[in-house]
Design an enzyme around this catalytic site. Structure first.
Site, mmCIF file in Angstrom:
data_model
loop_
_atom_site.group_PDB
_atom_site.id
_atom_site.type_symbol
_atom_site.label_atom_id
_atom_site.label_comp_id
_atom_site.label_asym_id
_atom_site.label_seq_id
_atom_site.Cartn_x
_atom_site.Cartn_y
_atom_site.Cartn_z
ATOM 1 N N ASP A 36 0.832 -1.206 0.000
ATOM 2 C CA ASP A 36 0.000 0.000 0.000
ATOM 3 C C ASP A 36 0.870 1.261 0.000
ATOM 4 O O ASP A 36 1.813 1.385 0.792
ATOM 5 C CB ASP A 36 -0.890 -0.026 1.257
ATOM 6 C CG ASP A 36 -2.043 0.933 1.168
ATOM 7 O OD1 ASP A 36 -1.841 2.096 0.765
ATOM 8 O OD2 ASP A 36 -3.174 0.533 1.521
ATOM 9 N N THR A 72 -7.094 4.122 -1.114
ATOM 10 C CA THR A 72 -6.827 2.695 -0.924
ATOM 11 C C THR A 72 -7.982 1.770 -1.339
ATOM 12 O O THR A 72 -7.780 0.829 -2.107
ATOM 13 C CB THR A 72 -6.508 2.438 0.560
ATOM 14 O OG1 THR A 72 -5.342 3.205 0.869
ATOM 15 C CG2 THR A 72 -6.276 0.971 0.853
ATOM 16 N N ASN A 93 -13.041 5.825 -0.019
ATOM 17 C CA ASN A 93 -12.915 5.089 1.243
ATOM 18 C C ASN A 93 -14.179 5.248 2.073
ATOM 19 O O ASN A 93 -14.545 4.370 2.837
ATOM 20 C CB ASN A 93 -11.725 5.614 2.051
ATOM 21 C CG ASN A 93 -10.400 5.062 1.544
ATOM 22 O OD1 ASN A 93 -10.353 4.325 0.572
ATOM 23 N ND2 ASN A 93 -9.307 5.427 2.208
ATOM 24 N N TYR A 157 -9.487 -8.377 8.273
ATOM 25 C CA TYR A 157 -8.321 -7.497 8.300
ATOM 26 C C TYR A 157 -7.830 -7.211 9.718
ATOM 27 O O TYR A 157 -8.602 -6.826 10.594
ATOM 28 C CB TYR A 157 -8.625 -6.161 7.598
ATOM 29 C CG TYR A 157 -7.372 -5.334 7.491
ATOM 30 C CD1 TYR A 157 -6.353 -5.699 6.620
ATOM 31 C CD2 TYR A 157 -7.161 -4.234 8.312
ATOM 32 C CE1 TYR A 157 -5.174 -4.984 6.554
ATOM 33 C CE2 TYR A 157 -5.984 -3.511 8.251
ATOM 34 C CZ TYR A 157 -4.986 -3.902 7.372
ATOM 35 O OH TYR A 157 -3.813 -3.203 7.312
ATOM 36 N N ASP A 193 2.467 2.749 3.336
ATOM 37 C CA ASP A 193 1.437 3.795 3.358
ATOM 38 C C ASP A 193 1.390 4.475 4.727
ATOM 39 O O ASP A 193 1.363 5.705 4.825
ATOM 40 C CB ASP A 193 0.068 3.189 3.034
ATOM 41 C CG ASP A 193 -1.041 4.218 3.113
ATOM 42 O OD1 ASP A 193 -1.141 5.044 2.186
ATOM 43 O OD2 ASP A 193 -1.797 4.226 4.108
ATOM 44 N N HIS A 197 2.231 8.477 5.340
ATOM 45 C CA HIS A 197 1.320 9.488 5.899
ATOM 46 C C HIS A 197 1.985 10.220 7.059
ATOM 47 O O HIS A 197 1.869 11.424 7.191
ATOM 48 C CB HIS A 197 0.050 8.822 6.438
ATOM 49 C CG HIS A 197 -0.931 8.479 5.364
ATOM 50 N ND1 HIS A 197 -1.549 9.418 4.595
ATOM 51 C CD2 HIS A 197 -1.405 7.277 4.935
ATOM 52 C CE1 HIS A 197 -2.364 8.826 3.737
ATOM 53 N NE2 HIS A 197 -2.282 7.520 3.920
ATOM 54 N N ASP A 238 -1.431 0.587 -4.690
ATOM 55 C CA ASP A 238 -2.708 1.234 -5.013
ATOM 56 C C ASP A 238 -2.565 2.698 -5.403
ATOM 57 O O ASP A 238 -3.430 3.257 -6.077
ATOM 58 C CB ASP A 238 -3.690 1.074 -3.840
ATOM 59 C CG ASP A 238 -3.085 1.471 -2.500
ATOM 60 O OD1 ASP A 238 -1.850 1.654 -2.408
ATOM 61 O OD2 ASP A 238 -3.846 1.605 -1.520
ATOM 62 N N HIS A 341 -2.595 11.213 -0.218
ATOM 63 C CA HIS A 341 -2.932 10.747 -1.568
ATOM 64 C C HIS A 341 -4.433 10.853 -1.712
ATOM 65 O O HIS A 341 -5.127 11.090 -0.729
ATOM 66 C CB HIS A 341 -2.433 9.312 -1.787
ATOM 67 C CG HIS A 341 -2.946 8.358 -0.763
ATOM 68 N ND1 HIS A 341 -4.137 7.699 -0.886
ATOM 69 C CD2 HIS A 341 -2.436 7.993 0.446
ATOM 70 C CE1 HIS A 341 -4.336 6.948 0.191
ATOM 71 N NE2 HIS A 341 -3.331 7.111 1.031
HETATM 72 P P1 AMP Z 1 -5.936 5.183 3.329
HETATM 73 O O1 AMP Z 1 -4.529 5.597 3.507
HETATM 74 O O2 AMP Z 1 -6.849 5.936 4.259
HETATM 75 O O3 AMP Z 1 -6.431 5.246 1.923
HETATM 76 O O4 AMP Z 1 -6.060 3.650 3.789
HETATM 77 C C1 AMP Z 1 -4.948 2.856 4.176
HETATM 78 C C2 AMP Z 1 -5.329 1.976 5.331
HETATM 79 O O5 AMP Z 1 -6.388 1.100 4.965
HETATM 80 C C3 AMP Z 1 -4.236 1.023 5.760
HETATM 81 O O6 AMP Z 1 -3.380 1.632 6.700
HETATM 82 C C4 AMP Z 1 -4.971 -0.131 6.386
HETATM 83 O O7 AMP Z 1 -4.992 -0.015 7.781
HETATM 84 C C5 AMP Z 1 -6.395 0.035 5.883
HETATM 85 N N1 AMP Z 1 -6.833 -1.199 5.196
HETATM 86 C C6 AMP Z 1 -6.286 -1.796 4.135
HETATM 87 N N2 AMP Z 1 -6.962 -2.902 3.758
HETATM 88 C C7 AMP Z 1 -7.980 -3.024 4.627
HETATM 89 C C8 AMP Z 1 -9.044 -3.951 4.791
HETATM 90 N N3 AMP Z 1 -9.167 -5.000 3.964
HETATM 91 N N4 AMP Z 1 -9.927 -3.732 5.785
HETATM 92 C C9 AMP Z 1 -9.803 -2.672 6.628
HETATM 93 N N5 AMP Z 1 -8.810 -1.760 6.527
HETATM 94 C C10 AMP Z 1 -7.900 -1.930 5.554
HETATM 95 ZN ZN ZN Z 2 -3.462 2.956 0.044
HETATM 96 ZN ZN ZN Z 3 -2.965 6.037 2.704
#
Ligand code: AMP
Ligand code: ZN
Ligand code: ZN
Length: 404
Positions: A36, A72, A93, A157, A193, A197, A238, A341
């Site tokens: 990620d 993501t 999201n 998860y 990821d 951040h 992603d 992002h």
């Molecule tokens: P974002 O940076 O907000 O777009 O999302 C990244 C976060 O999504 C990661 O740090 C994970 O903790 C979370 N994530 C990734 N895959 C899953 C999943 N299958 N279910 C729940 N959370 C997830």
């Molecule tokens: Zn991501």
């Molecule tokens: Zn992120």
């Protein structure tokens, strides 16, 4: 002569029978791995030996262009469906579903596990439809019974599961008896990821984290070396990451004042959605437009065509998008450099991710130019020998690296 022909035919038939015995024993395998938030230039920028070795053994794209928005959940789900987010329905999201008046959120288990939100045919389901097993060590969409089914093996998860244990489990799956053994496996790592951040893509801390990701890949390669099966590994991300100075804020409070009480608003730091009664759309748009400064506001139907986003009701009536490097915030914060992002992937190359692949069905030493992430799906289905359902991706975009 005739006799020789017959015996050659039976030899081939016998050989084919052994190769593809209906249980899929020696058909190819695909392991789809996501790091990620791994930006397209990290391998060169941070000189990562295992990634370089992986690429040398196979092929790469200059970058993997995420679908809009570069978040993501929409992009992981695009990777396994070959559809743009506007077409698979997981448009962000977090978003509102006006048809049902419910909200999807990544931390809301009841929505994450509800197949209602997920369109298209994810690779696990397509694998099942083709009579083979699938497994997932985490992936967006794997925790909902989409089209009535989960992957044959999957986990809820939990980001605390050690990364190497996930790899050990992949090995265990590949060592199962052939009838049980999954042919499509997804594997997910969040560390890059998370750190991106916290401290931004140019920080020492991020450098240390991508070096850790490189050792995880080293361990994965070592592990796969112990397995004598035709496994193709596809490494993706992603989206990328861009530096944000937390003082570069867009005044979210001033914008909120212009949203009528009759509206529903889904707020996020980078992309927000406003759902309005029809008679309030134009006036609200004009008031927010007057505040446009380091962000843009779009009416449904007027978003750039390339985003493939206009048709879905879940985007609401207005979409607000921060300019690269900016974020919507309700109040001033102390100065810090962080990473974000979600921005337009077509104009912000920092949003681009990675696409590297190797294995028996991948040519060696080929380089693709930047490709959109909808095209990963048809490469996977070609390797596994599946017909594509209706998708946005095209095999012709990745054909150059495919080996029969
Ligand atoms: P974002 O940076 O907000 O777009 O999302 C990244 C976060 O999504 C990661 O740090 C994970 O903790 C979370 N994530 C990734 N895959 C899953 C999943 N299958 N279910 C729940 N959370 C997830
Ligand atoms: Zn991501
Ligand atoms: Zn992120």
């Amino acid at each position: 002569m005739k006799l020789r022909k017959i015996s050659l035919f039976s030899f081939i038939a016998f050989f084919t029978f052994i190769q593809f015995d209906g249980l899929g024993q020696d058909k190819p395998y695909v392991l789809l791995v996501s790091f990620d938030g791994f930006r397209h230039d990290y391998v060169e920028k941070y000189n990562l030996p295992n990634f370089k070795k992986f690429i040398q053994q196979g092929s790469a794209a200059k970058s993997l262009v995420p679908s809009f928005p570069s978040k993501t959940f929409p992009n992981h789900y695009t990777l396994v469906t070959g559809l743009y987010p506007g077409n698979h329905g997981l448009i962000a999201n977090t978003f509102f579903a006006p048809e049902r008046k419910t909200t999807y959120g990544t931390r809301d288990r009841s929505s994450v596990e509800d197949p209602y939100y997920y369109g298209g045919t994810p690779l696990w389901q397509l694998t099942r439809e083709n009579g083979l097993k699938s497994a997932s060590y985490f992936w967006v969409g794997s925790e909902a019974p989409i089209k009535g089914h989960f992957p044959d093996f999957y986990y809820i998860y939990d980001g605390r599961v050690p990364n190497n244990s996930r790899i050990d489990q992949v090995k265990t799956w590949l060592e199962l008896p052939s009838e049980e053994r999954p042919h499509f496996i997804s594997l997910y790592f969040s560390l890059v990821d998370t750190q991106g951040h916290r401290t931004g893509p140019n920080s020492k801390e991020l450098q240390n984290t991508v070096i850790e990701a490189d050792s995880i890949l080293g361990y994965l390669m070592e592990t796969l070396d112990q397995i004598d099966l035709p496994v193709n590994t596809i490494l993706v991300s992603d989206h990328g990451m861009i530096n944000v100075n937390t003082l570069d804020v867009i005044d979210a409070k001033a914008i909120a004042k212009e949203i009528p009480g009759s509206a529903t608003m889904i707020k996020d730091k980078i992309i927000s959605f406003v759902y309005l009664p029809q008679n309030e759309v134009e006036s609200t748009y004009q008031r927010i437009k007057a505040l446009e400064n380091n962000f843009r506001v779009f009416k449904k139907g007027e978003l750039p065509k390339k985003w493939h986003y206009n048709e879905n009701d879940r985007i609401g009536d207005l979409v607000l998008l921060a300019n690269p490097g900016y974020a919507f915030r309700p109040e001033k914060v102390k100065e810090e450099i962080t990473g974000e992002h979600g921005y337009d992937p077509y104009t912000t190359t920092e949003m681009h991710g990675i696409f590297y692949a190797n294995g028996p069905n991948i040519k060696k030493g080929k380089e693709l130019k930047s490709i959109e992430n909808v095209h990963v799906f048809p490469l996977v289905t070609k390797i596994l020998g599946f017909e594509n359902p209706p998708i946005d991706g095209k095999f012709s975009k990745v054909k150059k690296i495919y080996k029969k």
